[in-house]
Motif scaffolding. Structure first.
Motif, PDB file in Angstrom:
ATOM      1  N   THR A 125      37.563  47.735  42.824  1.00 42.74           N
ATOM      2  CA  THR A 125      37.029  46.548  42.159  1.00 42.74           C
ATOM      3  C   THR A 125      35.616  46.831  41.699  1.00 42.74           C
ATOM      4  O   THR A 125      34.809  47.377  42.452  1.00 42.74           O
ATOM      5  CB  THR A 125      36.983  45.348  43.124  1.00 42.74           C
ATOM      6  OG1 THR A 125      38.253  45.177  43.737  1.00 42.74           O
ATOM      7  CG2 THR A 125      36.601  44.079  42.391  1.00 42.74           C
ATOM      8  N   SER A 126      35.313  46.472  40.467  1.00 41.40           N
ATOM      9  CA  SER A 126      33.941  46.572  39.976  1.00 41.40           C
ATOM     10  C   SER A 126      33.508  45.191  39.508  1.00 41.40           C
ATOM     11  O   SER A 126      34.230  44.199  39.687  1.00 41.40           O
ATOM     12  CB  SER A 126      33.845  47.577  38.829  1.00 41.40           C
ATOM     13  OG  SER A 126      34.428  47.058  37.650  1.00 41.40           O
ATOM     14  N   HIS A 154      37.860  41.400  45.073  1.00 41.64           N
ATOM     15  CA  HIS A 154      37.841  42.506  46.029  1.00 41.64           C
ATOM     16  C   HIS A 154      38.940  42.343  47.074  1.00 41.64           C
ATOM     17  O   HIS A 154      39.620  43.314  47.446  1.00 41.64           O
ATOM     18  CB  HIS A 154      36.462  42.592  46.683  1.00 41.64           C
ATOM     19  CG  HIS A 154      36.349  43.652  47.722  1.00 41.64           C
ATOM     20  ND1 HIS A 154      36.242  43.365  49.072  1.00 41.64           N
ATOM     21  CD2 HIS A 154      36.350  45.008  47.626  1.00 41.64           C
ATOM     22  CE1 HIS A 154      36.164  44.495  49.746  1.00 41.64           C
ATOM     23  NE2 HIS A 154      36.227  45.510  48.903  1.00 41.64           N
ATOM     24  N   ARG A 190      38.331  52.604  30.544  1.00 39.87           N
ATOM     25  CA  ARG A 190      37.087  51.868  30.342  1.00 39.87           C
ATOM     26  C   ARG A 190      36.772  51.720  28.851  1.00 39.87           C
ATOM     27  O   ARG A 190      36.376  50.642  28.385  1.00 39.87           O
ATOM     28  CB  ARG A 190      35.944  52.569  31.072  1.00 39.87           C
ATOM     29  CG  ARG A 190      34.628  51.802  31.046  1.00 39.87           C
ATOM     30  CD  ARG A 190      33.605  52.416  31.980  1.00 39.87           C
ATOM     31  NE  ARG A 190      33.261  53.777  31.585  1.00 39.87           N
ATOM     32  CZ  ARG A 190      33.625  54.854  32.251  1.00 39.87           C
ATOM     33  NH1 ARG A 190      34.375  54.745  33.341  1.00 39.87           N
ATOM     34  NH2 ARG A 190      33.255  56.059  31.841  1.00 39.87           N
ATOM     35  N   GLY A 221      37.013  41.276  37.031  1.00 36.24           N
ATOM     36  CA  GLY A 221      36.351  41.777  38.230  1.00 36.24           C
ATOM     37  C   GLY A 221      35.589  40.670  38.930  1.00 36.24           C
ATOM     38  O   GLY A 221      35.910  39.485  38.787  1.00 36.24           O
ATOM     39  N   TRP A 263      22.663  51.035  34.433  1.00 36.25           N
ATOM     40  CA  TRP A 263      23.995  50.448  34.501  1.00 36.25           C
ATOM     41  C   TRP A 263      24.215  49.571  33.273  1.00 36.25           C
ATOM     42  O   TRP A 263      23.417  48.667  33.001  1.00 36.25           O
ATOM     43  CB  TRP A 263      24.145  49.559  35.740  1.00 36.25           C
ATOM     44  CG  TRP A 263      23.986  50.274  37.043  1.00 36.25           C
ATOM     45  CD1 TRP A 263      24.120  51.603  37.286  1.00 36.25           C
ATOM     46  CD2 TRP A 263      23.646  49.672  38.309  1.00 36.25           C
ATOM     47  NE1 TRP A 263      23.899  51.881  38.623  1.00 36.25           N
ATOM     48  CE2 TRP A 263      23.605  50.708  39.272  1.00 36.25           C
ATOM     49  CE3 TRP A 263      23.387  48.368  38.706  1.00 36.25           C
ATOM     50  CZ2 TRP A 263      23.305  50.473  40.611  1.00 36.25           C
ATOM     51  CZ3 TRP A 263      23.084  48.131  40.042  1.00 36.25           C
ATOM     52  CH2 TRP A 263      23.051  49.177  40.985  1.00 36.25           C
TER      53      TRP A 263
END
Length: 430
Positions: free
Chosen positions: A80-81, A47, A359, A34, A290
């Motif tokens: 996108t992360s 991205h 994930r 990412g 997060w």
């Protein structure tokens, strides 16, 4: 049946979960790469690559990619992360082979035509401008930049106008070849799917994908903290106050998630009740946590008018400090119920379930059974959460603010008001 997992000879992980009463399938490819995997001269490339995914391959034009999937009533997208990139689709079960073919075509045969690239770069420049003009977006960009200063983890996923406009088709190809390898990817489907059939489809189209990528591990993140304020002529101020959180793998990760719910996870949470309902100091307040692969961040976001700004942060700090002294059993029970309901509800969505499985596979190397997550939640106690709070909110704070922020308390006063500095806490008391 649960989640079934297979690994192809090239190292690609393929997983499925059959969901009863679902007649469609959500499927996709997730890559362990990412925004934080970019080099300094590649800021925003992950991205941009996501944007370019549907702009044409050697076998399909951009229009053909869109029309083929929509001709069968399906949809296709990418995301996108910080740590992953995903390419995914949703189709009826009979159209899974088509979706797998299109996704594999994108991953292996994308052209990155210069004319398409130029157009998409301009689209992203507009996106960057729109984000800068949206205070509740830009305050979070400044928040991560301040918390992880001069690190890839802290950079905006969008990139900058200068970096985005500089990228060439060759650079995109080079980035993809360096970052995308079968051992760093998972392909997941959830819904009306048969595992063996899906594995055969993926093997047919991605079984020859390169095994390894040449990518080096991203820079280990180090939380820094600090203060950022941008004075703008706006009707309200956007505030984010944060602290060093917990990585996905550590013991306190799930405790941190639950703590964020107790403090600001709904209308019954402490911050909502005290800051918004009782005092009317803001129109929006919530807490979040997060997690990343090597660190995390715990924060509180609030939006308020200029008149209430001076009182807002002191009240928030007082509530955070109080969490280190006392958390009630009924608060823990309610937060656990919220977390459990969220897991169950997300599991009823094929797209959410496929993303969750992907994930877990990328982070832990295996799917985490719902029962195991429930056991972890059941093991939490009020004493453990108060202990976590006292440690969490003793780290150096990150405070970012955008808007009419002249009345916001000085950063030094915030430092003094955190646990262990009684005189300053009294000075900030409301």
């Amino acid at each position: 049946m649960g989640v079934e997992v297979s690994r192809l000879s090239n190292g690609l992980t393929v997983a499925t979960e059959t969901l009863p009463s679902i007649e469609s399938v959500a499927l996709g490819a997730w890559v362990k790469s990412g925004a934080r995997n970019e080099r300094d001269d590649e800021h925003g490339m992950a991205h941009l690559l996501e944007h370019m995914a549907f702009k044409g391959t050697k076998r399909r034009s951009a229009f053909q990619i869109a029309s083929e999937i929509e001709n069968v009533g399906g949809e296709i997208n990418a995301a996108t992360s910080v740590e992953t990139t995903s390419f995914y689709a949703r189709v009826l079960s009979n159209d899974v082979p088509l979706a797998v073919d299109i996704l594999s075509d994108i991953l292996q045969e994308s052209e990155f035509d210069p004319d398409e690239l130029d157009r998409e770069q301009n689209v992203i420049l507009q996106e960057i401008g729109a984000a800068h003009d949206t205070p509740d977006d830009i305050v979070f960009d400044r928040f991560t930049e301040t918390a992880f200063r001069h690190q890839t983890l802290g950079r905006s996923i969008l990139g900058t106008p200068e970096t985005v406009k500089s990228f060439t088709s060759k650079q995109l190809h080079d980035f993809m070849e360096r970052q995308y390898g079968a051992e760093r990817m998972v392909v997941v489907a959830a819904g009306d799917i048969r595992h063996d059939d899906f594995v055969r489809e993926v093997e047919k189209r991605l079984g020859g994908f390169r095994t390894k990528a040449d990518a080096t591990a991203p820079q280990y993140a180090q939380y820094v903290g600090g203060d950022f304020r941008e004075n703008r002529d706006l009707m309200d101020a956007q505030i984010v106050l944060g602290f060093e959180g917990r990585a996905y793998h550590v013991r306190d990760f799930y405790a941190s998630q639950v703590l964020s719910m107790i403090l600001g996870g709904g209308m019954s949470s402490r911050l909502f009740q005290e800051v918004r309902e009782k005092r009317g100091l803001c129109y929006s307040v919530y807490a979040f946590h997060w997690g990343f692969s090597d660190t995390g961040i715990f924060g509180v976001h609030a939006a308020t008018g200029q008149a209430d700004l001076a009182d807002l942060v002191p009240v928030i700090i007082r509530e955070l400090a109080r969490a280190g002294q006392d958390i009630q059993q009924d608060e823990l029970d309610r937060a656990r119920a919220q977390y459990r309901a969220g897991l169950i509800m997300s599991g009823e969505s094929p797209a959410s379930r496929a993303s969750q499985i992907a994930r877990q596979l990328l982070l832990f190397g295996r799917p985490i059974p719902k029962e195991e997550l429930m056991e972890r939640l059941s093991a939490l106690t009020t004493d453990r959460l108060t202990d976590l709070s006292s440690r969490l909110f003793s780290t150096k704070p990150t405070l970012t603010a955008v808007g009419p922020v002249g009345a916001l308390v000085p950063y030094e006063a915030v430092l003094d008001a955190l646990p262990g500095t009684e005189p300053a806490a009294r000075r900030l008391a409301v």
